[in-house]
Motif scaffolding. Structure first.
Motif, mmCIF file in Angstrom:
data_model
loop_
_atom_site.group_PDB
_atom_site.id
_atom_site.type_symbol
_atom_site.label_atom_id
_atom_site.label_comp_id
_atom_site.label_asym_id
_atom_site.label_seq_id
_atom_site.Cartn_x
_atom_site.Cartn_y
_atom_site.Cartn_z
ATOM 1 N N ILE A 4 -1.039 7.601 -4.478
ATOM 2 C CA ILE A 4 -1.619 8.583 -5.401
ATOM 3 C C ILE A 4 -2.414 9.591 -4.591
ATOM 4 O O ILE A 4 -3.343 9.236 -3.861
ATOM 5 N N TRP A 17 -8.182 5.097 -11.216
ATOM 6 C CA TRP A 17 -6.975 5.294 -10.412
ATOM 7 C C TRP A 17 -6.553 4.026 -9.685
ATOM 8 O O TRP A 17 -5.359 3.776 -9.526
ATOM 9 N N GLU A 18 -7.519 3.223 -9.242
ATOM 10 C CA GLU A 18 -7.164 1.975 -8.573
ATOM 11 C C GLU A 18 -6.476 1.018 -9.545
ATOM 12 O O GLU A 18 -5.515 0.332 -9.185
ATOM 13 N N ILE A 51 1.823 11.138 -7.965
ATOM 14 C CA ILE A 51 2.090 9.709 -7.834
ATOM 15 C C ILE A 51 3.481 9.538 -7.232
ATOM 16 O O ILE A 51 4.462 10.054 -7.767
ATOM 17 N N LYS A 75 -2.973 2.246 -10.157
ATOM 18 C CA LYS A 75 -2.092 1.893 -9.043
ATOM 19 C C LYS A 75 -1.667 0.430 -9.139
ATOM 20 O O LYS A 75 -0.490 0.098 -8.926
ATOM 21 N N SER A 76 -2.614 -0.442 -9.480
ATOM 22 C CA SER A 76 -2.284 -1.864 -9.621
ATOM 23 C C SER A 76 -1.272 -2.094 -10.732
ATOM 24 O O SER A 76 -0.347 -2.900 -10.591
ATOM 25 N N VAL A 124 3.230 2.438 -3.954
ATOM 26 C CA VAL A 124 2.672 3.428 -4.889
ATOM 27 C C VAL A 124 1.568 4.190 -4.165
ATOM 28 O O VAL A 124 0.583 3.600 -3.709
ATOM 29 N N ASP A 147 0.818 -1.213 0.000
ATOM 30 C CA ASP A 147 0.000 0.000 0.000
ATOM 31 C C ASP A 147 0.851 1.262 0.000
ATOM 32 O O ASP A 147 0.374 2.339 -0.370
#
Length: 422
Positions: free
Chosen positions: A12, A78-79, A24, A82-83, A10, A7
């Motif tokens: 944001i 955005w999720e 980011i 991030k992944s 990365v 967590d």
């Protein structure tokens, strides 16, 4: 420095006010080419890197990127972003489990998206936009019109979410295509690529005269690209300066770069550094000022030494200037009685092409109201590198008589400006 949990690898943070950039932050063990990979992923989501600050000691890196949507209509998951960023960070167990091909253990499965639809101006871009939003990467394209007004589209794609093996994901893709094409939609299916890909992949040999026009770019000693004017409205657009300084750091060579702004500038610099085996210890990309960007890079070779050889310095600076000033090739040629738009971009040594090229070209042609009779994406090899070549067979319209040099110049300029983000 402690090892962060996934967590924290990365983070944001969104801007407080509309229009403010999102920030980011990446904090993980270093890996060769990581900056290039992160930049490419961000561009794939329709974002532009407004500023950047990054550093590494060779083992651990800390990267801060300020990003904004390139277009106001861009919808960013955005999720999912991030992944995707996590998937290329070496520290993440998530990366190994979810996206093993990012570490080169196995290539992603290639799927064939095949659908029929009625021909409609701009529909190819609408389909491309849907695929980008669904995080489906286009590897090859073949568009074949039929005499009865129908069009067969073959998209060879990979799924960044790695879910196309499920019927739910395949059905979802077809539903999105049905929604965007409306009454023009006929049929759709998604399957693992088979013999069709075997016939369509491989390398394409351009006619020698066309290849020379497409791939030539002569740079003067002052760092000016004198073959093509990238933006005829700005007289200074063709210029880039790179100063080499070995006096400020005992361990690194400093490159001070100034260049016209373009949406993939950081990616182009990172890609070139990765392909040239240059290690960046610290870098800072400033915000655009009057259409120009400044960048400071503290670099060294893979053996840990500074770049002191004058010929090596000239070769590196020349390569960087070419990639900053002329990262793409755009021309229009005659193909028998037909008119063909050719767009080419260099392929990374890893085999990956430039993000969203097909998206940008189809958008530019749709904006101009130009119909695409057929399109395909191929690979072409020159003496020193591999290229991705996009071929678009154009239809004549009332607004654009394709035999006119003025119309051709307008098309080339619009496509190039869209690709560069101007």
């Amino acid at each position: 420095m402690g090892i962060p949990f996934d967590d924290d690898v990365v983070l944001i943070q969104h801007g407080k006010e509309p229009g403010e950039p999102s920030v980011i932050t990446v904090n993980c063990p270093d890996n060769a080419g990581l900056g290039c990979d992160l930049s490419r992923i961000i561009l794939e989501f329709g974002l532009t890197i407004a500023r950047a600050d990054f550093s590494t000691d060779g083992r651990w890196c800390y990267i801060v990127l300020w990003v904004v949507p390139h277009e106001s209509s861009v919808r960013v998951d955005w999720e999912s972003l991030k992944s995707r960023l996590l998937s290329v960070c070496p520290s993440c167990l998530f990366s190994y489990y979810f996206n093993q091909h990012a570490n080169g253990t196995s290539p992603p499965p290639l799927y064939l998206l095949k659908f029929w639809c009625l021909d409609q101006k701009g529909s190819l871009h609408d389909v491309t936009k849907v695929l980008c939003e669904l995080e489906l990467s286009i590897q090859r394209v073949k568009v074949m019109p039929a005499p009865d007004g129908r069009v067969l589209d073959l998209f060879f794609i990979t799924d960044e979410m790695e879910l196309l093996e499920t019927k739910e994901r395949r059905d979802d893709v077809c539903k999105h295509l049905m929604a965007v094409l409306g009454k023009n939609f006929i049929t759709c299916e998604v399957q693992l690529a088979g013999p069709e890909y075997e016939r369509l992949q491989g390398f394409y040999s351009l006619p020698p005269a066309v290849a020379e026009e497409l791939f030539s770019c002569e740079l003067s000693n002052k760092g000016t690209c004198i073959l093509q004017d990238l933006n005829p409205n700005i007289s200074t657009v063709k210029k880039a300066t790179i100063k080499v300084d070995n006096s400020l750091s005992p361990a690194h060579t400093l490159l001070q770069v100034q260049c016209i702004d373009q949406k993939c500038l950081l990616y182009d610099i990172m890609r070139t550094s990765k392909d040239c085996d240059i290690r960046i210890a610290y870098g800072r990309l400033s915000s655009s000022v009057k259409g120009f960007r400044n960048m400071d890079l503290f670099i060294r070779q893979t053996d840990g030494r500074k770049i002191v050889d004058p010929e090596s310095q000239i070769a590196l600076c020349s390569r960087l200037k070419e990639e900053m000033l002329h990262p793409l090739r755009v021309i229009i040629v005659n193909r028998g009685p037909d008119t063909e738009l050719l767009v080419a971009n260099p392929v990374e040594l890893s085999g990956k092409g430039r993000p969203r090229v097909f998206y940008d070209v189809t958008f530019a042609l749709k904006t101009l109201g130009i119909c695409i009779f057929s399109a395909e994406v191929l690979r072409h090899s020159t003496s020193d590198r591999q290229w991705e070549v996009y071929r678009f067979l154009l239809d004549e319209t009332r607004e654009f008589h394709l035999g006119s040099s003025r119309a051709r110049s307008q098309i080339v300029n619009k496509v190039r400006r869209t690709l560069m983000g101007w």
